[in-house]
Design a protein around this motif. Structure first.
Motif, short mmCIF file in Angstrom:
data_model
loop_
_atom_site.label_atom_id
_atom_site.label_comp_id
_atom_site.label_asym_id
_atom_site.label_seq_id
_atom_site.Cartn_x
_atom_site.Cartn_y
_atom_site.Cartn_z
N GLN A 102 -8.55 -1.62 2.48
CA GLN A 102 -7.96 -0.82 1.42
C GLN A 102 -6.83 0.02 2.02
O GLN A 102 -6.80 0.29 3.22
N ALA A 103 -5.89 0.41 1.15
CA ALA A 103 -4.76 1.19 1.62
C ALA A 103 -4.26 2.07 0.49
O ALA A 103 -4.38 1.73 -0.69
N SER A 104 -3.69 3.20 0.86
CA SER A 104 -3.07 4.11 -0.10
C SER A 104 -1.72 4.54 0.45
O SER A 104 -1.54 4.71 1.66
N LEU A 105 -0.77 4.71 -0.46
CA LEU A 105 0.55 5.20 -0.10
C LEU A 105 0.70 6.61 -0.63
O LEU A 105 0.41 6.88 -1.80
N PHE A 106 1.16 7.51 0.25
CA PHE A 106 1.32 8.92 -0.09
C PHE A 106 2.77 9.34 0.11
O PHE A 106 3.46 8.86 1.02
N GLN A 107 3.22 10.27 -0.74
CA GLN A 107 4.47 10.98 -0.52
C GLN A 107 4.18 12.47 -0.63
O GLN A 107 3.04 12.88 -0.85
N TYR A 108 5.21 13.27 -0.46
CA TYR A 108 5.01 14.72 -0.42
C TYR A 108 5.65 15.38 -1.62
O TYR A 108 6.74 15.01 -2.06
N ASP A 109 4.95 16.40 -2.17
CA ASP A 109 5.53 17.16 -3.28
C ASP A 109 6.40 18.29 -2.72
O ASP A 109 6.60 18.40 -1.51
N GLU A 110 6.93 19.12 -3.61
CA GLU A 110 7.84 20.18 -3.18
C GLU A 110 7.18 21.19 -2.27
O GLU A 110 7.85 21.87 -1.49
N ALA A 111 5.85 21.30 -2.35
CA ALA A 111 5.12 22.24 -1.50
C ALA A 111 4.69 21.60 -0.18
O ALA A 111 4.00 22.23 0.62
N GLY A 112 5.08 20.32 0.02
CA GLY A 112 4.72 19.65 1.25
C GLY A 112 3.33 19.04 1.25
O GLY A 112 2.85 18.61 2.29
N ARG A 113 2.69 18.98 0.10
CA ARG A 113 1.35 18.40 0.00
C ARG A 113 1.43 16.90 -0.27
O ARG A 113 2.32 16.44 -0.99
N GLU A 114 0.50 16.15 0.30
CA GLU A 114 0.47 14.71 0.08
C GLU A 114 0.04 14.40 -1.36
O GLU A 114 -0.92 14.99 -1.88
N VAL A 115 0.76 13.49 -2.00
CA VAL A 115 0.44 13.01 -3.34
C VAL A 115 0.23 11.50 -3.26
O VAL A 115 1.12 10.77 -2.79
N GLU A 116 -0.93 11.03 -3.68
CA GLU A 116 -1.21 9.59 -3.62
C GLU A 116 -0.43 8.89 -4.73
O GLU A 116 -0.51 9.25 -5.90
N ARG A 117 0.31 7.84 -4.35
CA ARG A 117 1.10 7.08 -5.30
C ARG A 117 0.39 5.80 -5.76
O ARG A 117 0.40 5.47 -6.93
N ILE A 118 -0.17 5.08 -4.80
CA ILE A 118 -0.80 3.79 -5.07
C ILE A 118 -2.05 3.65 -4.21
O ILE A 118 -2.07 4.10 -3.06
N ARG A 119 -3.05 3.00 -4.77
CA ARG A 119 -4.25 2.66 -3.99
C ARG A 119 -4.54 1.17 -4.21
O ARG A 119 -4.56 0.69 -5.34
N VAL A 120 -4.79 0.43 -3.11
CA VAL A 120 -5.03 -1.00 -3.22
C VAL A 120 -6.30 -1.39 -2.48
O VAL A 120 -6.72 -0.73 -1.52
N LEU A 121 -6.89 -2.48 -2.94
CA LEU A 121 -8.00 -3.15 -2.26
C LEU A 121 -7.60 -4.61 -2.15
O LEU A 121 -7.16 -5.21 -3.12
N ALA A 122 -7.74 -5.19 -0.96
CA ALA A 122 -7.22 -6.53 -0.74
C ALA A 122 -8.10 -7.32 0.21
O ALA A 122 -8.77 -6.75 1.08
N SER A 123 -8.09 -8.65 0.03
CA SER A 123 -8.73 -9.57 0.96
C SER A 123 -7.67 -10.49 1.55
O SER A 123 -6.82 -11.02 0.83
N TYR A 124 -7.72 -10.66 2.88
CA TYR A 124 -6.73 -11.43 3.61
C TYR A 124 -7.40 -12.60 4.33
O TYR A 124 -8.57 -12.54 4.67
N GLY A 125 -6.63 -13.65 4.53
CA GLY A 125 -7.11 -14.82 5.27
C GLY A 125 -5.95 -15.52 5.94
O GLY A 125 -4.91 -14.92 6.19
N ASP A 126 -6.11 -16.82 6.16
CA ASP A 126 -5.06 -17.65 6.77
C ASP A 126 -4.78 -18.80 5.81
O ASP A 126 -5.58 -19.73 5.68
N LEU A 127 -3.64 -18.76 5.12
CA LEU A 127 -3.30 -19.78 4.14
C LEU A 127 -3.17 -21.16 4.77
O LEU A 127 -3.39 -22.18 4.10
N ASP A 128 -2.81 -21.21 6.03
CA ASP A 128 -2.61 -22.51 6.68
C ASP A 128 -3.91 -23.26 6.92
O ASP A 128 -3.89 -24.46 7.23
N THR A 129 -5.05 -22.59 6.80
CA THR A 129 -6.34 -23.26 7.02
C THR A 129 -6.95 -23.79 5.73
O THR A 129 -8.00 -24.43 5.76
N LEU A 130 -6.31 -23.55 4.58
CA LEU A 130 -6.87 -23.98 3.31
C LEU A 130 -6.73 -25.50 3.13
O LEU A 130 -5.73 -26.08 3.58
N PRO A 131 -7.69 -26.15 2.48
CA PRO A 131 -7.57 -27.60 2.25
C PRO A 131 -6.43 -27.92 1.29
O PRO A 131 -6.03 -27.09 0.48
#
Length: 286
Positions: A102-131
């Motif tokens: 999982q991953a989240s992208l953060f930026q900063y508001d005018e007060a310098g606090r982190e604001v979450e923009r996007i949150r993702v959940l993902a599964s990865y593999g190797d496409l070259d091994t697929l039949p």
């Protein structure tokens, strides 16, 4: 040289293109990456959701033992702006054929606090091994030849919502889905186009995350205008794309309560379905 041939005559290569440079992340510490979001991928004043998904997709490819996204689901929490951002990743599970993170992208508001923009959940593999076995009823979209299609540069006036991202893309839209640009939308929620990157870079699994969210919104052809922000987007990458231009088809069947869905299919030059997606987006009514 025909337009099709000129698109296939690659000028930039995978790993050395504007897309690669603008999605590159810098490792700060294990699981944490820095990036400066480019203004070149904006729609109106907001950064394009497909570009953002590719940024997080690249960070996860580095954090996980597998490099190819198979499925990635993103929730867009707040609008991202060009400028500094931080991507924080977490490895959920690693296996022999699939790894999940999982991953989240953060930026900063005018007060310098982190604001979450996007949150993702993902599964990865190797496409070259697929039949290679494919059993499908899916059919590639019937899009006219490129010289019978039209891009942003062919518009008699600026296209509503057009922005910097159009200069980064090669888009040739099916005329039957362009009624909105002439003030006569068909009422059908359809958008189809030839798609590529403007510098000629061929597609790879990460750029497919951009392709599913790079066409004008289907809402335009329904008769609506204005920004159509993504709420949630899920992409399935089915195969590594062959070199050459892609064909992208997007449809909407149901607009209700101020939200619509967009189902996208991406086909490569070998007539293979290489990516699918569904997103939920908000529309402005009235």
């Amino acid at each position: 040289m025909s337009e099709a041939a000129s698109v296939q005559a690659v000028r930039a290569t995978i790993g050395d293109s504007e897309f690669d440079r603008d999605t590159a992340v810098t490792l700060r510490e294990p699981g944490v990456y820095d990036i400066d979001l480019s203004a070149g991928w904006t729609i109106i004043n907001a950064v394009n959701g497909g570009y953002l998904l590719a940024v997080l997709g690249r960070a996860l490819a580095d954090a996980l033992p597998h490099s190819d996204p198979f499925t990635i689901s993103a929730h867009y929490l707040t609008a991202s702006q060009p400028g500094p951002a931080v991507v924080r990743t977490d490895v959920v599970r690693t296996g022999r054929t699939l790894s999940t993170g999982q991953a989240s992208l953060f930026q900063y508001d005018e007060a310098g606090r982190e604001v979450e923009r996007i949150r993702v959940l993902a599964s990865y593999g190797d496409l070259d091994t697929l039949p290679d076995d494919v059993r499908t009823t899916a059919k590639a979209p019937a899009i006219p030849p490129m010289d019978q299609c039209f891009g942003p540069q062919d518009a008699p006036a600026p296209i509503p919502g057009s922005s910097a991202i159009t200069d980064r893309l090669f888009l040739k839209l099916d005329p039957s889905t362009l009624g909105w640009a002439l003030g006569a939308p068909s009422g059908k929620g359809e958008m189809r186009a030839w798609f590529g990157l403007a510098d000629g870079r061929d597609a790879d699994p990460l750029s497919l995350l951009l392709a599913v969210d790079a066409l004008p919104p289907t809402a335009f052809e329904i008769g609506l205008s204005g920004w159509v922000p993504t709420v949630e987007l899920t992409v399935h990458v089915r195969s590594r794309p062959a070199p050459g231009p892609l064909r992208v088809s997007i449809t909407t069947r149901n607009l209700a309560g101020g939200f619509l869905e967009e189902d996208a299919e991406v086909w490569d030059s070998a007539d293979r379905l290489v990516a699918q997606s569904r997103q939920l987006a908000r529309v402005r009514l009235g």
